[in-house]
Scaffold this motif. Structure first.
Motif, PDB file in Angstrom:
ATOM      1  N   LEU A 237       0.871  -1.169   0.000  1.00  9.68           N
ATOM      2  CA  LEU A 237       0.000   0.000   0.000  1.00  9.68           C
ATOM      3  C   LEU A 237       0.906   1.216   0.000  1.00  9.68           C
ATOM      4  N   GLN A 238       0.569   2.223  -0.770  1.00  4.09           N
ATOM      5  CA  GLN A 238       1.365   3.451  -0.787  1.00  4.09           C
ATOM      6  C   GLN A 238       0.625   4.528  -0.016  1.00  4.09           C
ATOM      7  N   VAL A 239       1.279   5.073   0.991  1.00  4.55           N
ATOM      8  CA  VAL A 239       0.734   6.181   1.768  1.00  4.55           C
ATOM      9  C   VAL A 239       1.565   7.400   1.403  1.00  4.55           C
TER      10      VAL A 239
ATOM     11  N   SER B 129       7.537   4.968  -0.539  1.00  4.25           N
ATOM     12  CA  SER B 129       7.774   3.805   0.320  1.00  4.25           C
ATOM     13  C   SER B 129       6.572   2.875   0.341  1.00  4.25           C
ATOM     14  N   LYS B 130       6.868   1.611   0.619  1.00  3.44           N
ATOM     15  CA  LYS B 130       5.795   0.621   0.744  1.00  3.44           C
ATOM     16  C   LYS B 130       5.312   0.549   2.185  1.00  3.44           C
ATOM     17  N   SER B 131       4.026   0.499   2.343  1.00  5.53           N
ATOM     18  CA  SER B 131       3.395   0.173   3.608  1.00  5.53           C
ATOM     19  C   SER B 131       2.572  -1.075   3.328  1.00  5.53           C
ATOM     20  N   TYR B 132       1.910  -1.609   4.346  1.00  6.28           N
ATOM     21  CA  TYR B 132       1.211  -2.888   4.154  1.00  6.28           C
ATOM     22  C   TYR B 132      -0.170  -2.891   4.780  1.00  6.28           C
ATOM     23  N   MET B 133      -1.103  -3.498   4.068  1.00 12.09           N
ATOM     24  CA  MET B 133      -2.423  -3.771   4.598  1.00 12.09           C
ATOM     25  C   MET B 133      -2.488  -5.279   4.815  1.00 12.09           C
ATOM     26  N   TRP B 134      -2.647  -5.652   6.075  1.00  6.14           N
ATOM     27  CA  TRP B 134      -2.733  -7.057   6.445  1.00  6.14           C
ATOM     28  C   TRP B 134      -4.198  -7.432   6.509  1.00  6.14           C
ATOM     29  N   LEU B 135      -4.528  -8.609   6.028  1.00  5.06           N
ATOM     30  CA  LEU B 135      -5.902  -9.090   6.028  1.00  5.06           C
ATOM     31  C   LEU B 135      -5.966 -10.419   6.768  1.00  5.06           C
ATOM     32  N   TYR B 136      -6.961 -10.534   7.618  1.00 11.46           N
ATOM     33  CA  TYR B 136      -7.211 -11.781   8.337  1.00 11.46           C
ATOM     34  C   TYR B 136      -8.691 -12.097   8.200  1.00 11.46           C
TER      35      TYR B 136
ATOM     36  N   VAL C  47     -13.967 -10.611   8.364  1.00 11.59           N
ATOM     37  CA  VAL C  47     -12.810 -10.189   7.595  1.00 11.59           C
ATOM     38  C   VAL C  47     -12.323  -8.889   8.221  1.00 11.59           C
ATOM     39  N   LEU C  48     -11.062  -8.852   8.642  1.00  7.69           N
ATOM     40  CA  LEU C  48     -10.502  -7.653   9.252  1.00  7.69           C
ATOM     41  C   LEU C  48      -9.219  -7.246   8.535  1.00  7.69           C
ATOM     42  N   TYR C  49      -9.053  -5.950   8.399  1.00 10.26           N
ATOM     43  CA  TYR C  49      -7.851  -5.379   7.808  1.00 10.26           C
ATOM     44  C   TYR C  49      -7.090  -4.645   8.898  1.00 10.26           C
ATOM     45  N   GLU C  50      -5.765  -4.672   8.790  1.00  8.73           N
ATOM     46  CA  GLU C  50      -4.931  -3.923   9.724  1.00  8.73           C
ATOM     47  C   GLU C  50      -3.795  -3.272   8.950  1.00  8.73           C
ATOM     48  N   TYR C  51      -3.726  -1.960   9.030  1.00  7.66           N
ATOM     49  CA  TYR C  51      -2.641  -1.227   8.386  1.00  7.66           C
ATOM     50  C   TYR C  51      -1.381  -1.307   9.242  1.00  7.66           C
ATOM     51  N   GLN C  52      -0.246  -1.521   8.595  1.00 10.10           N
ATOM     52  CA  GLN C  52       1.052  -1.482   9.267  1.00 10.10           C
ATOM     53  C   GLN C  52       2.065  -0.829   8.332  1.00 10.10           C
TER      54      GLN C  52
END
Length: 143
Positions: free
Chosen positions: A66-68, A78-85, A96-101
């Protein structure tokens, strides 16, 4: 919030629309309202869903880049990440939950999955294999 997230109207467009109606309402004010509303009203719901998700015996996990554009301490490219569970297809109540890191460090998955014990379907990312022993990482058929 409905205009932004359901009707896909960016805040600058909403700001222009309100200005045409004679209401001086900045996009910064609207953004602050959304952040406050999310923290006050949506965070408790997310937390309950997170606790329920971690009670399931089988979960799926993945992360994507993910780009912020304006993130403190990071360049715009820079790369950021969206985690999905998510729960498995057999779960009585799908979640379904998303978590930005800001990074892809394995510690993010470990922290999110605290309290979970069971099977985690994931791709070949080695970070998942650093999780505690009570989490059995299994590969998915797509990977």
């Amino acid at each position: 919030m409905t205009q932004k997230f359901v009707m896909y109207s960016p805040l600058y467009r909403l700001e222009q629309e309100f200005n045409r109606e004679g209401l001086k309402l900045s996009r910064q004010t609207m953004a602050n309202w959304m952040l406050n509303t999310s923290d006050t009203w949506l965070r408790p719901i997310y937390d309950v869903l997170h606790r329920n998700l971690c009670k399931e015996p089988v979960l799926h996990g993945d992360e994507t880049t993910l780009q912020v554009l304006k993130e403190s301490g990071k360049a715009a490219a820079s790369k950021s990440y969206m985690w999905l569970y998510r729960t498995s297809g057999c779960a009585e109540s799908p979640i379904v939950l998303y978590e930005y890191q800001p990074s892809r460090k394995a510690v993010h998955a470990e922290e999110f999955l605290k309290g979970f014990s069971g099977w985690l379907h994931a791709d070949g990312y080695q970070g998942y294999h650093k999780l505690p022993e009570n989490i059995r990482v299994v590969g998915c058929w797509a990977h």
